[in-house]
Design an enzyme around this catalytic site. Structure first.
Site, PDB file in Angstrom:
ATOM      1  N   GLN A  64       0.824  -1.212   0.000  1.00 55.76           N
ATOM      2  CA  GLN A  64       0.000   0.000   0.000  1.00 55.76           C
ATOM      3  C   GLN A  64       0.856   1.260   0.000  1.00 55.76           C
ATOM      4  O   GLN A  64       1.649   1.460   0.919  1.00 55.76           O
ATOM      5  CB  GLN A  64      -0.890  -0.012   1.252  1.00 55.76           C
ATOM      6  CG  GLN A  64      -1.775   1.220   1.389  1.00 55.76           C
ATOM      7  CD  GLN A  64      -2.550   1.225   2.693  1.00 55.76           C
ATOM      8  OE1 GLN A  64      -2.136   0.603   3.672  1.00 55.76           O
ATOM      9  NE2 GLN A  64      -3.678   1.912   2.724  1.00 55.76           N
ATOM     10  N   GLU A 117     -12.769  -2.084   5.632  1.00 55.51           N
ATOM     11  CA  GLU A 117     -12.417  -3.174   6.530  1.00 55.51           C
ATOM     12  C   GLU A 117     -13.054  -2.981   7.892  1.00 55.51           C
ATOM     13  O   GLU A 117     -12.514  -2.311   8.744  1.00 55.51           O
ATOM     14  CB  GLU A 117     -10.891  -3.295   6.676  1.00 55.51           C
ATOM     15  CG  GLU A 117     -10.435  -4.731   6.668  1.00 55.51           C
ATOM     16  CD  GLU A 117      -9.877  -5.217   7.983  1.00 55.51           C
ATOM     17  OE1 GLU A 117      -9.244  -4.430   8.683  1.00 55.51           O
ATOM     18  OE2 GLU A 117     -10.101  -6.400   8.304  1.00 55.51           O
ATOM     19  N   SER A 122      -4.978   6.616  13.324  1.00 55.45           N
ATOM     20  CA  SER A 122      -4.633   6.482  14.739  1.00 55.45           C
ATOM     21  C   SER A 122      -5.889   6.578  15.602  1.00 55.45           C
ATOM     22  O   SER A 122      -6.927   7.056  15.140  1.00 55.45           O
ATOM     23  CB  SER A 122      -3.661   7.595  15.137  1.00 55.45           C
ATOM     24  OG  SER A 122      -4.355   8.826  15.196  1.00 55.45           O
ATOM     25  N   ASN A 123      -5.792   6.112  16.829  1.00 57.37           N
ATOM     26  CA  ASN A 123      -6.978   6.132  17.691  1.00 57.37           C
ATOM     27  C   ASN A 123      -7.492   7.558  17.923  1.00 57.37           C
ATOM     28  O   ASN A 123      -8.688   7.755  18.122  1.00 57.37           O
ATOM     29  CB  ASN A 123      -6.675   5.431  19.017  1.00 57.37           C
ATOM     30  CG  ASN A 123      -6.654   3.916  18.843  1.00 57.37           C
ATOM     31  OD1 ASN A 123      -6.639   3.423  17.713  1.00 57.37           O
ATOM     32  ND2 ASN A 123      -6.675   3.183  19.939  1.00 57.37           N
ATOM     33  N   GLU A 124      -6.579   8.524  17.858  1.00 53.79           N
ATOM     34  CA  GLU A 124      -7.019   9.908  18.007  1.00 53.79           C
ATOM     35  C   GLU A 124      -7.849  10.337  16.793  1.00 53.79           C
ATOM     36  O   GLU A 124      -8.845  11.040  16.929  1.00 53.79           O
ATOM     37  CB  GLU A 124      -5.800  10.834  18.184  1.00 53.79           C
ATOM     38  CG  GLU A 124      -5.116  10.703  19.542  1.00 53.79           C
ATOM     39  CD  GLU A 124      -4.397   9.364  19.743  1.00 53.79           C
ATOM     40  OE1 GLU A 124      -3.960   8.751  18.740  1.00 53.79           O
ATOM     41  OE2 GLU A 124      -4.282   8.929  20.903  1.00 53.79           O
TER      42      GLU A 124
END
Lengths: 400, 380
Positions: free
Chosen positions: A126, A245, A385-387
């Protein structure tokens, strides 16, 4: 409302489990159980076994080689595969570029690439992130200038996972530097990794591994026929890819396997008179993670059950929860393994770099535990990212 | 596996939600709380008319044989409204004990009266030393001729001050913490020797200290087998825990919605405070905590009636841990994000915070159930 699995779902799970148990080669299974790195051959071998069974791309539409399974069956398939534990088919092909190709590409591209993705005849990687474009992906700078029936690509991609094995890379490139909005000048290009002007340089991560790379493009000539969809519409395809996904992103099955592994090792490793598992403090830490995992499994099942009722191509924003919690739980399991291994986290006995041909220091299962802990810091960073996930929830669900 | 409500469940949810919206406006709740019972008797009768008070009982006893999902739906609506009525005490605990342990006569006598709203029960189990150990019981019941005589002190009896009848856990044999040797008795609250002292709880509900002094009961007052009440207590308390989990999810939902609304309207530094990323992320953390709690409340609702006691115990314990932790986080952050006004009695948000905090202390807090689950070998 009925939270019991139906008889059909239970039978389906049994069928999956029986297949994975018998079909997964023993050496691959052992590596997976012990948390050791896989080599290219392992992934290829396993995906071809799946493909022979017709299960390499179960989520694809039936006309392109999918199974027609319900979202719940797809979920069970993934969970059982992870819990075996078996490797997943190569996600860059199967989950990422494959769906983009069958949704947006020309017929001849579909006919050429899709069977090769299923059978992993091409290894895909990717090409999205760049040194200056991480979470802010739209600021990417790699350019593709039209020159006759070719694009000439210049720039750099980074964090390219397993590019060292790759035959092809799918890239976001800037085709219109003067577009009114940054997102509007981007195209989605398929590039043969053997093309002149491409250089791959490994990046060593803190665990000692070399799974990510930098990829440099220096006047790389790419045939125009390798453009996917329309020029300057690449951002739409990228958004589709990133939202695609959902089932399996939480990696519930994998974390379940880890929990079992932790219990097994904590029962055989002693602290004084008693095994680690009998230490109440450890046991409660473990139970707390198990509860989080159970809650996430229920949340995942709620998303899966609603999946069939959702408008096609519109991901459930709740899947951001799956990414956040799923990554936190995966990381927590690696921390618990650190607790179990204790002082034998210390020796650096990696098999990824210079090789380790000496007898193990400490218990023979200790080697991969610290590297896995270090390596798994990535799961709350990659894939948005989780943020970023929190930004998405704040906007899409809470309306802030 | 199916997370959609059936037609009947949807109907139940709609009608209870409508009733609470009509009748449980925040100012009215304050009036209900001031009444002698500490809740609304007229509303109690309306619950009966809706069929809510007989939900878990079979049709022969005025119910609809709910499998747990209906109770979850009702308790979530109650949690959202901060309802004060003794549903947990009367229907879930009292009704549950009669349903699972009572003989045919007792079921026929009592369950229809619960369902039609004419009889309210309370569960007198906890004592000063009990904390969360359901087997820790000192109160005794001794046989004297054809009677049972009960002596002992019961504490923190939810809605014990207004109940018509009490179901008392008393020791008929064994040592103080033995599971074996516990028995259940149905005691009319007006019986000689029963004295009650009622008081308000932190979350605006009611409870009572109840003492039993030489309370003489006929043999027929015993519910279920003598000395063998523990398993049924354990089971019914698990059903109550599951119901409390749903109650807490309703309260968390409401708190989170109020907080997000506040973030969208409150302005500081020339902007709505919801435009600040630090606060956005906190609101998202709350959202994730609520959804994880909702998932576990569903699991608890579905497994609280599981025939396999091990599955039931573990799932409910896990749910109670999740609800305790999520409730604490969501409650504290809801007050924090409201700032000063979140601290005031005038605003509803603080009352939700108090409710979820008290729910954690009922029938085992998060630490208690975490230890229990850890000792039982975990969940996965």
């Amino acid at each position: 409302m009925d939270l019991r699995f139906t008889d059909e779902e239970i039978a389906f799970r049994k069928e999956m489990r029986a297949f994975f148990d018998s079909a997964l080669p023993k050496d691959i299974r052992t590596k997976m159980e012990e948390g050791r790195s896989l080599v290219k051959d392992d992934i290829v071998t396993w995906q071809r076994i799946l493909n022979a069974k017709g299960w390499a791309t179960p989520f694809w539409p039936v006309e392109y080689g999918g199974t027609g399974w319900s979202p719940m069956q797809q979920y069970i398939f993934l969970e059982e595969m992870q819990a075996t534990p078996a490797p997943q088919p190569l996600q860059f092909g199967v989950n990422m570029v494959g769906p983009v190709i069958y949704t947006f590409a020309k017929e001849e591209q579909k006919a050429h690439f899709l069977p090769r993705i299923r059978n992993i005849d091409d290894w895909w990687c990717q090409g999205f992130s760049e040194p200056g474009a991480g979470s802010d992906l739209a600021s990417l700078k790699t350019t593709a200038k039209r020159d006759g029936d070719h694009y000439v690509v210049n720039g750099q991609k980074t964090w390219t996972t397993l590019a060292q094995y790759a035959d092809w890379i799918f890239c976001l490139v800037r085709t219109d530097p003067n577009a009114a909005k940054r997102q509007e000048g981007i195209s989605f290009l398929l590039i043969d990794m053997k093309t002149k002007g491409i250089t791959v340089r490994p990046i060593q991560t803190i665990d000692g591994g070399r799974e990510v790379n930098e990829v440099f493009f220096d006047d790389v000539r790419v045939p125009v026929k390798n453009l996917v969809g329309q020029e300057n519409k690449g951002w739409d395809y990228a958004k589709f890819l990133l939202g695609n996904e959902r089932i399996g992103i939480a990696r519930i099955g994998m974390s379940k396997h880890r929990i079992h592994r932790i219990k097994e090792l904590a029962a055989q490793e002693f602290d004084g008179e008693r095994p680690i598992i009998d230490n109440p403090r450890f046991r409660e830490k473990l139970a707390a993670v198990e509860i989080e995992l159970k809650a996430l499994e229920m949340t995942q099942l709620r998303v899966v059950a609603a999946e069939g009722k959702r408008e096609k191509g519109r991901p459930d924003p709740a899947s951001s929860i799956l990414k956040i919690k799923g990554s936190e739980i995966q990381q927590a399991t690696t921390e618990l393994l650190m607790d179990v291994v204790g002082p034998y986290a210390l020796p650096y006995q990696t098999d990824q770099d210079v090789g380790w041909n000496e007898p193990p220091v400490g218990p023979d299962w200790a080697g991969p535990i610290a590297p896995t802990y270090f390596n798994y810091r990535k799961v709350s960073i990659y894939g948005g990212s989780n943020e970023i996930q929190k930004n998405i929830i704040a906007k899409a669900i809470l309306g802030l | 596996m199916d997370f959609d409500l059936s037609e009947e469940q949807q109907l139940l949810q709609d009608s209870v939600t409508r009733l609470m919206a009509d009748r449980y406006e925040f100012e009215r709740r304050k009036e209900y709380a001031k009444s002698a019972e500490g809740f609304s008797l007229p509303l109690w009768r309306q619950y009966a008319e809706l069929g809510v008070l007989g939900l878990p009982f079979d049709e022969a006893h005025g119910g609809i044989g709910d499998d747990g999902v209906g109770t979850m739906i009702v308790m979530q609506a109650f949690g959202r409204a901060l309802a004060l009525e003794p549903y947990l005490a009367t229907v879930v605990l009292g009704g549950g004990l009669i349903q699972h342990a009572g003989n045919a006569q007792q079921r026929d006598d009592i369950l229809p009266k619960i369902a039609d709203g004419t009889l309210r029960l309370a569960f007198a189990q906890t004592e000063r030393q009990t904390r969360y150990n359901l087997a820790d019981v000192k109160a005794t019941a001794k046989k004297a001729g054809a009677s049972w005589v009960i002596d002992g002190e019961k504490s923190l009896v939810l809605h014990g001050d207004s109940a018509d009848k009490l179901i008392v856990v008393a020791r008929t044999s064994g040592a103080q913490r033995d599971e074996k040797g516990l028995s259940l008795f149905l005691v009319d609250a007006q019986t000689a020797g029963v004295s009650r002292r009622g008081y308000p709880t932190q979350d605006g509900q009611r409870a009572a200290e109840i003492s039993f002094s030489q309370v003489a009961l006929p043999e027929s007052a015993a519910i279920g087998d003598i000395d063998a009440a523990f398993p049924v207590i354990d089971r019914v308390v698990d059903e109550a825990r599951a119901a409390l989990c749903a109650d807490a999810v309703g309260a968390m939902d409401a708190m989170h919605a109020l907080t997000v609304e506040y973030l969208k309207t409150r302005k500081q530094f020339g902007a709505t405070i919801g435009s600040f990323q630090a606060l956005q992320h906190r609101a998202v953390d709350m959202f994730v905590a609520v959804e994880q709690a909702r998932s576990m409340a569903m699991l608890a609702a579905m497994t609280a009636r599981d025939e396999d006691a091990e599955v039931r115990r573990k799932s409910v314990a896990a749910a109670k841990v999740q609800i305790g932790r999520s409730g604490k986080f969501v409650g504290e952050q809801a007050v924090q994000l409201h700032g000063g006004v979140g601290m005031t009695m005038e605003l509803k948000v603080g009352h939700y915070f108090k409710r979820v905090t008290m729910i954690d202390t009922l029938f085992g807090d998060a630490d208690h159930h975490l230890a229990r689950l850890a000792d039982a070998g975990g969940l996965i």
